[in-house]
Design an enzyme around this catalytic site. Sequence first.
Site, PDB file in Angstrom:
ATOM      1  N   HIS A  47      35.683  13.031 -21.933  1.00  0.00           N
ATOM      2  CA  HIS A  47      35.709  12.618 -23.335  1.00  0.00           C
ATOM      3  C   HIS A  47      36.985  13.082 -24.025  1.00  0.00           C
ATOM      4  CE1 HIS A  47      34.887  16.670 -24.843  1.00  0.00           C
ATOM      5  NE2 HIS A  47      33.893  16.764 -23.971  1.00  0.00           N
TER       6      HIS A  47
ATOM      7  N   GLY B 101      -4.463   5.318  -2.518  1.00  0.00           N
ATOM      8  CA  GLY B 101      -5.149   4.335  -3.356  1.00  0.00           C
ATOM      9  C   GLY B 101      -4.240   3.594  -4.310  1.00  0.00           C
TER      10      GLY B 101
ATOM     11  N   CYS C 230      32.815  19.948 -19.436  1.00  0.00           N
ATOM     12  CA  CYS C 230      33.298  18.571 -19.499  1.00  0.00           C
ATOM     13  C   CYS C 230      34.759  18.490 -19.056  1.00  0.00           C
ATOM     14  CB  CYS C 230      33.158  18.029 -20.918  1.00  0.00           C
ATOM     15  SG  CYS C 230      31.436  17.878 -21.472  1.00  0.00           S
TER      16      CYS C 230
ATOM     17  N   GLY D  36      25.004  17.690 -18.808  1.00  0.00           N
ATOM     18  CA  GLY D  36      25.844  17.762 -19.993  1.00  0.00           C
ATOM     19  C   GLY D  36      27.324  17.616 -19.738  1.00  0.00           C
TER      20      GLY D  36
ATOM     21  N   ASP E 228       0.858  -1.187   0.000  1.00  0.00           N
ATOM     22  CA  ASP E 228       0.000   0.000   0.000  1.00  0.00           C
ATOM     23  C   ASP E 228       0.893   1.235   0.000  1.00  0.00           C
ATOM     24  OD1 ASP E 228      -1.828   2.010   0.381  1.00  0.00           O
ATOM     25  OD2 ASP E 228      -2.888   1.022   2.033  1.00  0.00           O
TER      26      ASP E 228
ATOM     27  N   ASN F 222      38.031  17.534 -20.495  1.00  0.00           N
ATOM     28  CA  ASN F 222      38.665  17.294 -21.791  1.00  0.00           C
ATOM     29  C   ASN F 222      39.967  16.513 -21.623  1.00  0.00           C
ATOM     30  OD1 ASN F 222      36.634  18.744 -22.967  1.00  0.00           O
ATOM     31  ND2 ASN F 222      37.920  20.405 -23.742  1.00  0.00           N
TER      32      ASN F 222
ATOM     33  N   TYR G 263      27.722  25.334 -30.465  1.00  0.00           N
ATOM     34  CA  TYR G 263      28.380  24.227 -31.148  1.00  0.00           C
ATOM     35  C   TYR G 263      27.418  23.049 -31.284  1.00  0.00           C
ATOM     36  CZ  TYR G 263      28.854  22.198 -26.463  1.00  0.00           C
ATOM     37  OH  TYR G 263      28.597  21.698 -25.219  1.00  0.00           O
TER      38      TYR G 263
END
Length: 419
Positions: free
Chosen positions: A349, A249, A367, A345, A245, A369, A331
């Site tokens: 990488h 409901g 990021c 984001g 429960d 790099n 970009y």
Amino acid sequence: MWRAVRRGSGRHGVGRDGAGRHGSGPAWRVPAVLAAAAVLVLSAAACSGGASSSAAGASPAASAGSPTSPLPPPGPRVTVDPAADVNPTAPVHVHADGGRITGVHMTNASGAAVTGTLSPDGATWTTSEPLAFGRTYTVVADAVSAQGAPTHLQSTVATLAPKQTDSAAVDPGGTDVGVGQPVAVTFSHPVTDKDAAVKALAVTSDPPQPGAWHWISSSQVDYRPQVYWKPGTTITLDGKLYGADLGGGAFGAKDVHETFRVHDAWVAKADGGAEQMQIFDNGALVKTMKISLGSPQFPTHTGTHVISDKEPSVVMDSATYGVMPGQPGYYKETVLLDERISNDGEFVHSAPWSVGQQGTDNVSHGCVNLSPADAQWFFDHFGVGDVVEVTNSGGPALPVWDRWGDWALPWAQWQAGTT
């Protein structure tokens, strides 16, 4: 000695009332003692005749009135509990009070049988499998008393029909993960009774490690340990959500179960001040890489990031965070060897375009790099659940709700259960 007197004889005859024309005299009366004896004989004959008729199969009315013909003993009292608005996970009991059960046949609307077990004393039969929501089941039960008197019962059991049912997705699912990976359960709808939901979820770790649940949102609850998982830990989630429960409901639609294993402790420490990242394997420094973090305009979040996904290539579009075509800094290009560290984001990488700034300047859009060679090494060694700790980036702390930002909260605050 008295002489028998024939009715209708006598000199003067007998009137309609049986008396002589001149009245009844002593010569015409039957003696009182003889009359009483006759009545007694007739009564005795009637009692004797009644007993003979009952033994031979007299009518029920005659037998019922006879003190020598008691009613047959009743069979046991048979009940079904519960019978209405039954939670499908609750066992249904068929009980024989004053006897033992000889058979129970419980079926759903299509005729499929429900399994059950009989208690050692034979007095109770109990379902041994869950039922379905909003169904009616037929129960046919037979029982017998110690004296051999039978009882036959036919009844129904109706399960509750919830307002809604909630399913739950588990992350991660059956794979090896890094030491920073939390266990996440995401419900298909916001949960009203969060305590009931957590009570239905159990996490065990081998070796044992302290951990706790924390609600990231109204529909997602995460579990993490106090510190990173120990390498080699096996983690099991057993969620008994079916029939739970959840409030308002809503009831759980199905159970969830996942087991996964923690591999070696891969932790990368990215320092925005030094523009380098140190790589640790089970606490030992194995590699140092030059990096470029987010620029002052787009600083990388500080704090503990956990890798949630890895892809050989990703199309990155600045429009996803508001820098649109035609605006400075826009970009959209394909980027290789990507490992996501937040839903804002941020990735680790390959960035061949920033190799000249790596180790000296932070120029990315948030990021981490790396050179193509370092990115390939990182991609080969790091995966889901591994950790990237970012310091000195100049950015805000990674929010707890940003994918696996769970480590942003101190342990005491995490244990509080809600953000």
